[in-house]
Motif scaffolding. Sequence first.
Motif, PDB file in Angstrom:
ATOM      1  N   GLY A   1       6.024 -79.383  75.971  1.00 26.24           N
ATOM      2  CA  GLY A   1       7.383 -79.476  75.462  1.00 26.24           C
ATOM      3  C   GLY A   1       7.543 -80.191  74.135  1.00 26.24           C
ATOM      4  O   GLY A   1       8.655 -80.402  73.673  1.00 26.24           O
ATOM      5  N   VAL A   2       6.444 -80.575  73.497  1.00 27.53           N
ATOM      6  CA  VAL A   2       6.490 -81.297  72.223  1.00 27.53           C
ATOM      7  C   VAL A   2       5.887 -80.410  71.138  1.00 27.53           C
ATOM      8  O   VAL A   2       4.825 -79.817  71.326  1.00 27.53           O
ATOM      9  CB  VAL A   2       5.713 -82.633  72.319  1.00 27.53           C
ATOM     10  N   LEU A   3       6.567 -80.365  69.988  1.00 22.80           N
ATOM     11  CA  LEU A   3       6.088 -79.577  68.853  1.00 22.80           C
ATOM     12  C   LEU A   3       5.050 -80.371  68.070  1.00 22.80           C
ATOM     13  O   LEU A   3       5.257 -81.550  67.770  1.00 22.80           O
ATOM     14  CB  LEU A   3       7.262 -79.204  67.938  1.00 22.80           C
ATOM     15  N   TYR A   4       3.937 -79.710  67.761  1.00 18.28           N
ATOM     16  CA  TYR A   4       2.871 -80.297  66.970  1.00 18.28           C
ATOM     17  C   TYR A   4       2.553 -79.382  65.793  1.00 18.28           C
ATOM     18  O   TYR A   4       2.798 -78.181  65.848  1.00 18.28           O
ATOM     19  CB  TYR A   4       1.578 -80.458  67.797  1.00 18.28           C
ATOM     20  N   ARG A   5       1.975 -79.982  64.758  1.00 16.47           N
ATOM     21  CA  ARG A   5       1.506 -79.211  63.604  1.00 16.47           C
ATOM     22  C   ARG A   5       0.031 -79.519  63.430  1.00 16.47           C
ATOM     23  O   ARG A   5      -0.385 -80.673  63.522  1.00 16.47           O
ATOM     24  CB  ARG A   5       2.260 -79.619  62.340  1.00 16.47           C
TER      25      ARG A   5
ATOM     26  N   TYR B   1      -4.706 -80.043  58.024  1.00 17.89           N
ATOM     27  CA  TYR B   1      -5.744 -79.241  57.379  1.00 17.89           C
ATOM     28  C   TYR B   1      -7.112 -79.553  57.955  1.00 17.89           C
ATOM     29  O   TYR B   1      -8.006 -78.719  57.901  1.00 17.89           O
ATOM     30  CB  TYR B   1      -5.702 -79.444  55.861  1.00 17.89           C
ATOM     31  N   GLY B   2      -7.259 -80.721  58.557  1.00 22.40           N
ATOM     32  CA  GLY B   2      -8.497 -81.077  59.248  1.00 22.40           C
ATOM     33  C   GLY B   2      -8.463 -80.675  60.714  1.00 22.40           C
ATOM     34  O   GLY B   2      -9.307 -81.069  61.492  1.00 22.40           O
ATOM     35  N   ASN B   3      -7.438 -79.930  61.106  1.00 19.75           N
ATOM     36  CA  ASN B   3      -7.231 -79.397  62.456  1.00 19.75           C
ATOM     37  C   ASN B   3      -6.821 -80.446  63.489  1.00 19.75           C
ATOM     38  O   ASN B   3      -6.929 -80.216  64.688  1.00 19.75           O
ATOM     39  CB  ASN B   3      -8.442 -78.602  62.933  1.00 19.75           C
ATOM     40  N   ALA B   4      -6.358 -81.619  63.042  1.00 14.68           N
ATOM     41  CA  ALA B   4      -5.846 -82.633  63.970  1.00 14.68           C
ATOM     42  C   ALA B   4      -4.420 -82.250  64.372  1.00 14.68           C
ATOM     43  O   ALA B   4      -3.694 -81.627  63.596  1.00 14.68           O
ATOM     44  CB  ALA B   4      -5.848 -83.997  63.304  1.00 14.68           C
ATOM     45  N   ALA B   5      -4.030 -82.599  65.578  1.00  3.46           N
ATOM     46  CA  ALA B   5      -2.671 -82.332  66.061  1.00  3.46           C
ATOM     47  C   ALA B   5      -1.748 -83.458  65.616  1.00  3.46           C
ATOM     48  O   ALA B   5      -1.971 -84.621  65.942  1.00  3.46           O
ATOM     49  CB  ALA B   5      -2.661 -82.211  67.578  1.00  3.46           C
ATOM     50  N   LEU B   6      -0.723 -83.100  64.833  1.00  2.00           N
ATOM     51  CA  LEU B   6       0.252 -84.076  64.351  1.00  2.00           C
ATOM     52  C   LEU B   6       1.561 -83.862  65.098  1.00  2.00           C
ATOM     53  O   LEU B   6       2.092 -82.744  65.111  1.00  2.00           O
ATOM     54  CB  LEU B   6       0.488 -83.895  62.849  1.00  2.00           C
ATOM     55  N   ARG B   7       2.073 -84.908  65.722  1.00  2.00           N
ATOM     56  CA  ARG B   7       3.337 -84.814  66.463  1.00  2.00           C
ATOM     57  C   ARG B   7       4.486 -84.700  65.469  1.00  2.00           C
ATOM     58  O   ARG B   7       4.639 -85.528  64.575  1.00  2.00           O
ATOM     59  CB  ARG B   7       3.532 -86.036  67.347  1.00  2.00           C
TER      60      ARG B   7
ATOM     61  N   LEU C   1       1.486 -96.395  53.547  1.00  2.00           N
ATOM     62  CA  LEU C   1       2.360 -96.105  54.686  1.00  2.00           C
ATOM     63  C   LEU C   1       2.290 -94.628  55.055  1.00  2.00           C
ATOM     64  O   LEU C   1       2.151 -94.283  56.229  1.00  2.00           O
ATOM     65  CB  LEU C   1       3.811 -96.498  54.371  1.00  2.00           C
ATOM     66  N   PHE C   2       2.341 -93.767  54.043  1.00  2.00           N
ATOM     67  CA  PHE C   2       2.235 -92.328  54.299  1.00  2.00           C
ATOM     68  C   PHE C   2       0.926 -91.998  55.014  1.00  2.00           C
ATOM     69  O   PHE C   2       0.920 -91.322  56.038  1.00  2.00           O
ATOM     70  CB  PHE C   2       2.338 -91.529  52.987  1.00  2.00           C
ATOM     71  N   LEU C   3      -0.181 -92.486  54.487  1.00  2.00           N
ATOM     72  CA  LEU C   3      -1.482 -92.196  55.094  1.00  2.00           C
ATOM     73  C   LEU C   3      -1.605 -92.779  56.502  1.00  2.00           C
ATOM     74  O   LEU C   3      -2.167 -92.138  57.396  1.00  2.00           O
ATOM     75  CB  LEU C   3      -2.612 -92.729  54.211  1.00  2.00           C
ATOM     76  N   GLN C   4      -1.053 -93.967  56.695  1.00  2.00           N
ATOM     77  CA  GLN C   4      -1.111 -94.592  58.021  1.00  2.00           C
ATOM     78  C   GLN C   4      -0.368 -93.728  59.048  1.00  2.00           C
ATOM     79  O   GLN C   4      -0.853 -93.517  60.157  1.00  2.00           O
ATOM     80  CB  GLN C   4      -0.507 -95.986  57.965  1.00  2.00           C
ATOM     81  N   LEU C   5       0.802 -93.211  58.667  1.00  2.00           N
ATOM     82  CA  LEU C   5       1.574 -92.369  59.583  1.00  2.00           C
ATOM     83  C   LEU C   5       0.902 -91.012  59.798  1.00  2.00           C
ATOM     84  O   LEU C   5       0.810 -90.526  60.926  1.00  2.00           O
ATOM     85  CB  LEU C   5       2.998 -92.186  59.060  1.00  2.00           C
ATOM     86  N   TYR C   6       0.433 -90.417  58.710  1.00  2.00           N
ATOM     87  CA  TYR C   6      -0.216 -89.101  58.797  1.00  2.00           C
ATOM     88  C   TYR C   6      -1.496 -89.178  59.625  1.00  2.00           C
ATOM     89  O   TYR C   6      -1.701 -88.389  60.540  1.00  2.00           O
ATOM     90  CB  TYR C   6      -0.505 -88.585  57.384  1.00  2.00           C
ATOM     91  N   GLU C   7      -2.314 -90.154  59.311  1.00  2.00           N
ATOM     92  CA  GLU C   7      -3.565 -90.325  60.058  1.00  2.00           C
ATOM     93  C   GLU C   7      -3.296 -90.825  61.479  1.00  2.00           C
ATOM     94  O   GLU C   7      -4.131 -90.658  62.362  1.00  2.00           O
ATOM     95  CB  GLU C   7      -4.510 -91.264  59.312  1.00  2.00           C
TER      96      GLU C   7
ATOM     97  N   GLY D   1      -1.122 -89.522  63.287  1.00  2.00           N
ATOM     98  CA  GLY D   1      -0.784 -88.334  64.063  1.00  2.00           C
ATOM     99  C   GLY D   1       0.674 -87.930  64.011  1.00  2.00           C
ATOM    100  O   GLY D   1       1.155 -87.266  64.927  1.00  2.00           O
ATOM    101  N   PHE D   2       1.385 -88.289  62.942  1.00  2.00           N
ATOM    102  CA  PHE D   2       2.798 -87.930  62.830  1.00  2.00           C
ATOM    103  C   PHE D   2       3.025 -86.969  61.665  1.00  2.00           C
ATOM    104  O   PHE D   2       2.281 -86.993  60.680  1.00  2.00           O
ATOM    105  CB  PHE D   2       3.659 -89.179  62.615  1.00  2.00           C
ATOM    106  N   TYR D   3       4.081 -86.149  61.798  1.00  2.00           N
ATOM    107  CA  TYR D   3       4.427 -85.204  60.734  1.00  2.00           C
ATOM    108  C   TYR D   3       5.925 -84.915  60.744  1.00  2.00           C
ATOM    109  O   TYR D   3       6.539 -84.821  61.800  1.00  2.00           O
ATOM    110  CB  TYR D   3       3.675 -83.876  60.906  1.00  2.00           C
ATOM    111  N   TRP D   4       6.487 -84.789  59.551  1.00  2.00           N
ATOM    112  CA  TRP D   4       7.792 -84.190  59.311  1.00  2.00           C
ATOM    113  C   TRP D   4       7.757 -83.713  57.861  1.00  2.00           C
ATOM    114  O   TRP D   4       6.989 -84.238  57.050  1.00  2.00           O
ATOM    115  CB  TRP D   4       8.944 -85.139  59.629  1.00  2.00           C
TER     116      TRP D   4
END
Length: 129
Positions: free
Chosen positions: A67-71, A74-80, A105-111, A113-116
């Motif tokens: 029920g949660v959308l992930y993206r 480019y390294g094929n990791a699942a980002l919530r 901050l951007f890299l910390q959030l991206y790495e 596992g978060f995305y928007w």
Amino acid sequence: MSAQEEALQDSCTDCQASPQPAEVCAIEKADWKQPYVDFIQHRRLPRDRQAALKIQKKATRFFIHEGVLYRRSYGNAALRCLADREAVEVMTRSHDAEHQGMQKLFLQLYEGGFYWPTMESDTAKHVRK
């Protein structure tokens, strides 16, 4: 108003009825995730042709798990995928814990596992505040 118009208005039942209370509806900003969820789950696309093509093209990187959308990164990791409110909360927590610059901050959030979609510009604005 002429006398004839006044007489007509006085005899009209619709004009004499007391006004109905106004109904107020709050419109929330549309969640950016919803078109992807609609497409992945129901193959439903927006009516706007350009928006529909954009969703079809980008949807290949998205998936839904429990029920949660992930993206997929480019390294094929699942980002919530986070809604705007969730993104602000995550940025605030992360930045308050360690006052880092916008790139860190951007890299910390991206790495982490978060995305928007507006992640880079949002983290830059958040750090400048």
